[in-house]
Write a protein that holds these residues in place. Structure first.
Motif, PDB file in Angstrom:
ATOM      1  N   ASN A 159      37.936  33.455  39.024  1.00  0.00           N
ATOM      2  CA  ASN A 159      39.233  33.622  38.315  1.00  0.00           C
ATOM      3  C   ASN A 159      39.421  33.313  37.024  1.00  0.00           C
ATOM      4  O   ASN A 159      38.928  32.582  37.432  1.00  0.00           O
ATOM      5  N   ASP A 198      52.861  27.005  38.821  1.00  0.00           N
ATOM      6  CA  ASP A 198      52.224  26.547  37.733  1.00  0.00           C
ATOM      7  C   ASP A 198      53.280  25.930  36.528  1.00  0.00           C
ATOM      8  O   ASP A 198      53.640  26.879  35.670  1.00  0.00           O
ATOM      9  N   TYR A 235      35.820  30.816  43.604  1.00  0.00           N
ATOM     10  CA  TYR A 235      35.794  30.527  45.678  1.00  0.00           C
ATOM     11  C   TYR A 235      34.690  30.767  45.955  1.00  0.00           C
ATOM     12  O   TYR A 235      34.323  32.116  45.754  1.00  0.00           O
ATOM     13  N   ASN A 289      38.603  30.105  37.763  1.00  0.00           N
ATOM     14  CA  ASN A 289      38.004  28.775  38.883  1.00  0.00           C
ATOM     15  C   ASN A 289      37.719  29.893  39.294  1.00  0.00           C
ATOM     16  O   ASN A 289      37.053  31.143  39.969  1.00  0.00           O
ATOM     17  N   THR A 337      42.693  32.474  34.360  1.00  0.00           N
ATOM     18  CA  THR A 337      44.471  32.754  34.392  1.00  0.00           C
ATOM     19  C   THR A 337      44.275  32.142  32.625  1.00  0.00           C
ATOM     20  O   THR A 337      44.250  31.171  32.967  1.00  0.00           O
ATOM     21  N   VAL A 386      46.014  31.349  47.516  1.00  0.00           N
ATOM     22  CA  VAL A 386      45.165  32.000  47.891  1.00  0.00           C
ATOM     23  C   VAL A 386      44.415  31.053  49.030  1.00  0.00           C
ATOM     24  O   VAL A 386      43.402  30.094  48.839  1.00  0.00           O
ATOM     25  N   PHE A 445      46.337  37.496  47.209  1.00  0.00           N
ATOM     26  CA  PHE A 445      47.300  36.129  46.349  1.00  0.00           C
ATOM     27  C   PHE A 445      48.716  36.244  47.427  1.00  0.00           C
ATOM     28  O   PHE A 445      48.731  37.566  47.207  1.00  0.00           O
ATOM     29  N   HIS A 482      53.003  30.900  44.196  1.00  0.00           N
ATOM     30  CA  HIS A 482      52.151  31.539  44.808  1.00  0.00           C
ATOM     31  C   HIS A 482      50.336  30.199  45.269  1.00  0.00           C
ATOM     32  O   HIS A 482      50.481  29.049  44.974  1.00  0.00           O
ATOM     33  N   LEU A 500      42.435  28.921  32.299  1.00  0.00           N
ATOM     34  CA  LEU A 500      41.534  28.437  33.638  1.00  0.00           C
ATOM     35  C   LEU A 500      41.213  28.975  34.294  1.00  0.00           C
ATOM     36  O   LEU A 500      41.104  30.036  34.617  1.00  0.00           O
TER      37      LEU A 500
END
Ligand SMILES: O=C(O)CCC(=O)C(=O)O
Ligand SMILES: [Fe+2]
Length: 249
Positions: free
Chosen positions: A236, A146, A134, A132, A238, A224, A168, A222, A130
Motif C-alpha cells: 500500500n 494520520d 503486509y 507499507n 499513501t 487494516v 479497510f 482507520h 509512505l
C-alpha cells in the motif's frame, strides 16, 4: 474514453457512480458528515499494470520493519515500511519513529505513480509517500488517524493498493462535545449498537485508489485488521502533503 453517461444512486450519503447499465462501477463516494469524505476508485490501475507495479515495489523498495512505541511499549511494527519525501520538508515522526526520508530519485518510477494520482485528483500536490508491505494476514495496521501536525488540519491522503486485497475499516472517533459524549456513553451503557453510519468498510482491491479528505483524520480512525489464514502479500502506498515549516503550502 467511453461516452456512456455516469449515473448517481439516490442514497445521499453514498453516491455510487456507475455506468448506466449498472455494471462497471467507477467510483464510490461516501460523505462521512461534518466535512469528511472518502472516495474509492476500485480499478484505478489495470490488473496487469498493477501486477507490474507490485513486482517492482516488492523487489526495489528498501523495506524495513522498524521498532515503534505504542502505549509506552516498544514493539516491532506489524508491517514493513519505507518513506519517500521531497527535500527540505519537516521530518515525519509517528509512534516515536522517525523514518529515513528517501528521495524520489532513489526510486524514479514512483514519480509516474505520483503523476497519475495528481492527474486523478485535481488540486492535489503530494510531496511525500509512505509505503507499507503486509506480508500475509498477520500483518496489519491498528486503529489510528494520520493527524500528525505536518499534514495540517484537513489533509488529503491518496492510498494505492497492490496485491492481496484487504479490508479497510473506518470508525468515527468518540464525540468531542458534551452532548455527543453523553449519547456515546448512553449507547455503550445500554449496549446499543453504535449507529452504522459511524463505521464503514471497504475492500481495497489490487489497483484501487482510496482517497480520504476533509476532516477524516480529525474525526475518524482507520485500520487494516489482521486476517488469519491469509498468506499473500499486499503493498500500500499513501501519498500525502507535508506542510512547509511556516505552515504554508
Ligand atoms: O494499508 C493501508 O491501506 C492503510 C495504511 C495506513 O493507514 C497508513 O500508512 O497510515
Ligand atoms: Fe493511516
Amino acid at each position: 474514453m467511453s461516452l456512456r453517461k455516469l449515473v448517481t444512486k439516490a442514497n445521499p450519503n453514498c453516491n455510487e457512480s456507475e455506468d448506466e447499465d449498472g455494471k462497471a462501477k467507477r467510483e464510490t463516494r461516501v460523505a462521512l458528515g461534518n466535512g469528511s469524505e472518502v472516495v474509492l476508485i476500485p480499478r484505478f490501475i489495470s490488473f496487469d499494470r498493477a501486477w507490474n507495479w507490485f513486482d517492482y515495489l516488492n523487489t526495489h523498495v528498501p523495506w524495513t520493519r522498524p521498532t515503534i512505541r505504542v502505549f509506552g511499549r516498544s514493539c516491532l511494527q506489524p508491517r514493513d515500511t519505507c518513506y519517500v519525501a521531497s527535500p527540505g520538508l519537516p521530518q515525519l515522526v509517528y509512534s516515536g519513529y522517525q523514518p529515513h526520508a528517501y528521495s524520489w530519485d532513489d526510486l524514479p518510477p514512483l514519480k509516474e505513480l505520483l503523476e497519475a494520482v495528481h492527474k486523478a485528483l485535481p488540486g492535489s500536490s503530494f510531496n511525500s509517500l509512505l509505503l507499507n508491505r503486509y506480508k500475509g494476514g498477520n500483518d496489519y495496521v491498528a486503529w489510528h488517524s494520520d493527524d500528525e501536525k505536518v499534514y495540517g488540519s484537513t489533509p488529503e491522503i491518496a492510498s494505492l493498493s497492490f496485491g492481496c486485497e484487504r479490508e479497510f475499516y473506518l470508525k468515527k472517533k468518540p464525540g468531542k462535545t458534551s452532548q455527543e459524549r453523553k449519547s456515546d456513553q448512553e449507547a455503550t451503557s445500554k449496549r446499543l449498537k453504535r449507529n452504522h453510519d459511524d463505521q464503514h468498510s471497504f475492500m481495497l482491491k489490487h489497483g484501487s485508489l482510496l482517497v480520504m479528505r476533509g476532516y477524516t483524520q480529525r474525526d475518524w480512525m482507520h485500520s487494516v485488521p489482521k486476517r488469519t489464514k491469509l498468506e499473500a502479500t499486499r503493498i500500500n502506498l499513501t501519498f500525502r502533503h507535508v506542510l512547509s515549516y511556516n505552515g504554508s503550502r
